[in-house]
Design an enzyme around this catalytic site. Structure first.
Site, PDB file in Angstrom:
ATOM      1  CB  ALA A 204      35.411  31.979  54.557  1.00 23.09           C
TER       2      ALA A 204
ATOM      3  N   GLY B 200      32.964  34.557  50.465  1.00 21.98           N
ATOM      4  CA  GLY B 200      34.067  34.117  49.620  1.00 21.98           C
ATOM      5  C   GLY B 200      33.588  33.389  48.376  1.00 21.98           C
TER       6      GLY B 200
ATOM      7  CD  GLU C 126      35.277  38.254  48.920  1.00 16.36           C
ATOM      8  OE1 GLU C 126      35.841  39.342  49.093  1.00 16.36           O
ATOM      9  OE2 GLU C 126      35.318  37.330  49.753  1.00 16.36           O
TER      10      GLU C 126
ATOM     11  CD  GLU D 233      32.015  38.279  53.432  1.00 16.35           C
ATOM     12  OE1 GLU D 233      32.582  37.544  52.621  1.00 16.35           O
ATOM     13  OE2 GLU D 233      31.028  38.985  53.125  1.00 16.35           O
TER      14      GLU D 233
END
Length: 692
Positions: free
Chosen positions: A66, A105, A108, A128
């Site tokens: 992210a 992310g 992901e 995270e």
């Protein structure tokens, strides 16, 4: 080639559409990246000539996660979930082509592709948890479905980076392609998928691995139990575990909802804010405003260490680990042999655990030259003194080094308290002198407090900061004062801990409160571990402190089984009736009226003065920024990272509350609690430490 926006383009090679992302430095999932990905995939899906799609990234890495700078800001552009839906529901095979680090992310996104191929050097992870969060875009629901519950639990609670070979073995990657040929390899893989008419494998529909764990709650209870000590005080590991449990016990979409709910709870909570603060603080500490990036660096090809004791040996290991030759000096042969023997044993123990090979051990030991002659340091670029913490001894050592060391060599002291300028004055080159305060055990602890003297040259500072990075330390530049930053603040806590046990608390009360706060141990357990007799001189004993009385009673700490606590043969502590009597007698002799002391008072009396002292340190310019103080305390003293460090914690409590507490304590106990001018000003102006 079609440019979708300034970070994404789509090219078509035969029947393969290639979506290329290029958003330096790490292709983070910013609004522009999400917008570009969504647009590129929608266009590739709509193009009838495109039969399969490859997602690849330019630069040094696949999507590394992210964009953390967007946290806490209003969302713009499509959400990550919208992008994932387009990719996952594509009616054409999607292949993620991975190099560098595919993290958070980024992983992901890769998990919604139908297939994943990677180069051998790639690494994958969901880190995270390290900033107090959990994967918020399906990572906790998809990962267990592809790697199994046990491996998923390990990955999401540690944030570990899994190498490509291991990722292939666990099913996270589908193929490894040749290094340097990722694009061609991914396109070739996509063509095989088309030729063999392979299915569009959506991980969300793969339930076999989570079903295998259904009805086995012991998987989770045993995992929690095994990691209870490591996860103590942290919310994020437990929330990650709950999400993986949901992947087993709930339908996929229900699991996603729980993941989102718990993600938002963590994101809006103080722990993640504190851990994100610590993350940025550590990086900020490397920046010294008055030492420009282009400051000349002194090449350090050989290091000298004076002292082969615990500190000297540990310091030497840092450089040996980095492949830098070390000459280690001791005055006596038996001390030298013992020190070198300890270094070898440390390496051999690491090898027994499989973290080094025997060849690695010998390679490191071959870089070490033991000597009893200071003259052998004449060709060293950096010399670190780690002798007894007494100014006269250090001045004598530096006077000799001044005559021996080559011009331009950095002369460093590992002192934890003493005045660097006084040490530097024993040389004719104070500009070459700096403090390098390692923390014990020096080969393990991450912090390196770098102490600049009044005349320390900027090249010496810049080189020291870089050396810290080379040997894997978190280097923080501080100013010269008694105890520098860390120990100067520690002294405030230790003083109050000693006062509290005279006024009504017991050592185990104080230790319990600070341990429950999140510190690795309380001040009295710490004293026992270090040894109560450090710095105690039996010839000058006066029974003037409880510590002196205990030393006179031969209560030296863990080393002889009795200090503030009594210890059994396994060094398990229990409260001591003998120590309790010593404290009561001492208080009676001093005519101190003992009283009931609450846990809250213990916490505030120990920690508020530390925040106040940090404010004085900032006021005096002995730390560059408040976040540097937090970095010192998190990495050097085990301050719980989920409270962000003492200065961040002070702001969480409220600086107005800290100030009011200090004023109340000043009224009751005197000027040890006098509030700093900076603290008073910040409260009056409604500002925080970052405004200082």
């Amino acid at each position: 080639m079609t440019a979708i926006n300034n970070v994404t383009d789509l090219t078509v090679e035969g029947d393969i559409g290639v979506v290329t992302l290029n958003s330096p430095p790490v292709n983070a999932l910013s609004a522009a990246v999400r917008e570009g990905l969504k647009g590129a995939f929608e266009q590739a899906i709509a193009d009838s000539a495109v039969k399969a799609i490859v997602l690849i990234c330019d630069g040094k890495t696949f999507i590394a996660g992210a964009d953390i700078t967007e946290f806490g800001k209003a969302m713009t552009g499509p959400s990550l979930q919208e992008v994932q839906n387009v990719i996952e529901n594509a009616p054409k095979p999607v292949v993620a082509a991975i190099h560098g680090t595919v993290l958070g992310g980024g992983l992901e996104v890769a998990l919604v592709a139908h297939y994943r191929v990677a180069v051998p050097s790639a690494k994958a992870g969901l880190p995270e948890v390290n900033i107090g969060l959990l994967p918020g875009a399906g990572g906790t629901q998809r990962l267990p479905r592809v790697v199994g519950v046990e491996k998923a639990l390990e990955m999401v609670t540690t944030g570990q980076h899994v190498p490509a070979k291991a990722a292939l073995a666990m099913g996270l990657f589908d193929s490894i392609v040749e290094e340097g040929a990722l694009r061609d390899g991914a396109i070739a893989f996509a063509r095989v998928v088309l030729a063999e008419d392979k299915p569009l494998t959506r991980i969300r529909d793969q339930n076999a691995k989570v079903e295998a764990a259904r009805g086995k709650p012991e998987i989770f209870s045993e995992f929690r139990k095994a990691n209870a000590r490591k996860f103590r005080g942290f919310k994020a590991p437990e929330y990650n575990i709950q999400c993986v449990e949901a992947s087993v016990n709930l339908p996929f979409d229900e699991g996603l909802k729980l993941e989102r709910k718990l993600f938002m709870e963590l994101m809006s909570g103080s722990q993640s804010a504190a851990q994100r603060h610590a993350f940025f603080a550590e990086r900020q500490a490397a920046k010294v405003p008055d030492v420009p990036d282009d400051t000349p660096i002194i090449p350090v090809r050989k290091v000298g260490v004076i002292g082969a004791g615990t500190m000297g040996g540990g310091i030497s290991m840092n450089f040996l680990n980095a492949g830098i030759p070390v000459t280690i000096i001791e005055a006596k042969a038996e001390n030298l042999d013992r020190g070198v023997g300890v270094i070898r044993r440390n390496y051999e123990n690491t090898a027994k655990k499989g973290r080094l090979t025997e060849a690695d051990v010998e390679k490191r030991m071959a870089l070490l030259t033991p000597s009893m002659n200071l003259e052998d340091l004449a060709d060293c670029d950096l010399i670190i003194e780690a002798v007894f913490e007494l100014m006269e001894i250090k001045q004598e050592v530096f006077g000799k080094l001044d005559r021996i060391a080559k011009p331009g060599a950095i002369l460093a002291s590992n002192t934890s308290y003493l005045d660097i300028d006084v040490i530097a004055a024993s040389t004719s080159r104070p500009e070459s002198v700096i403090g390098l305060h390692f923390f014990s055990p020096a080969n393990v602890m991450r912090l390196l407090e770098i102490v600049r003297g009044a005349k320390t040259d900027k090249s010496v500072i810049a080189t020291s900061m870089q050396i810290g990075k080379t040997i894997g330390k978190v280097a923080v530049l501080v100013g010269n004062c008694h105890g520098f930053v860390g120990n100067r603040m520690l002294a405030q806590r230790q003083r109050e801990a000693m006062s509290l046990i005279l006024e009504g608390a017991m050592p185990w009360d104080v230790d319990r409160v600070l341990y429950d706060f999140g510190l690795p141990m309380g001040p009295f357990a710490m004293s026992d571990l270090a040894g109560l007799d450090i710095g105690w001189d039996p010839a000058k004993t006066s029974s003037s402190t409880i510590r002196e009385v205990l030393c006179e009673m031969d209560r030296r700490g863990q080393k002889n089984g009795k200090g503030f606590y009594d210890y059994d043969e396994n060094r398990v502590a229990k409260p001591s009736a003998e120590v309790e009597k010593v404290i009561l007698d001492f208080a009676e002799k001093r005519q101190i009226q003992r009283r009931q002391i609450s846990d809250q008072e213990i916490l505030e009396r120990c920690l508020y003065p530390m925040v106040n002292e940090g404010a004085k340190i900032l006021e005096e310019g002995k730390a560059i920024r408040a976040s540097d103080i937090d970095t010192v305390w998190i990495n050097g003293y085990g301050w719980p990272v989920y409270t962000g460090g003492p200065m961040f914690w002070g702001e969480l409590v409220g600086l107005d509350k800290v100030l009011a507490g200090m004023k109340a304590f000043q009224e009751q106990h005197g000027d040890d609690f006098k509030p700093s001018a900076l603290l008073e000003r910040l409260v009056a102006e409604g500002k925080g430490f970052k405004d200082a």
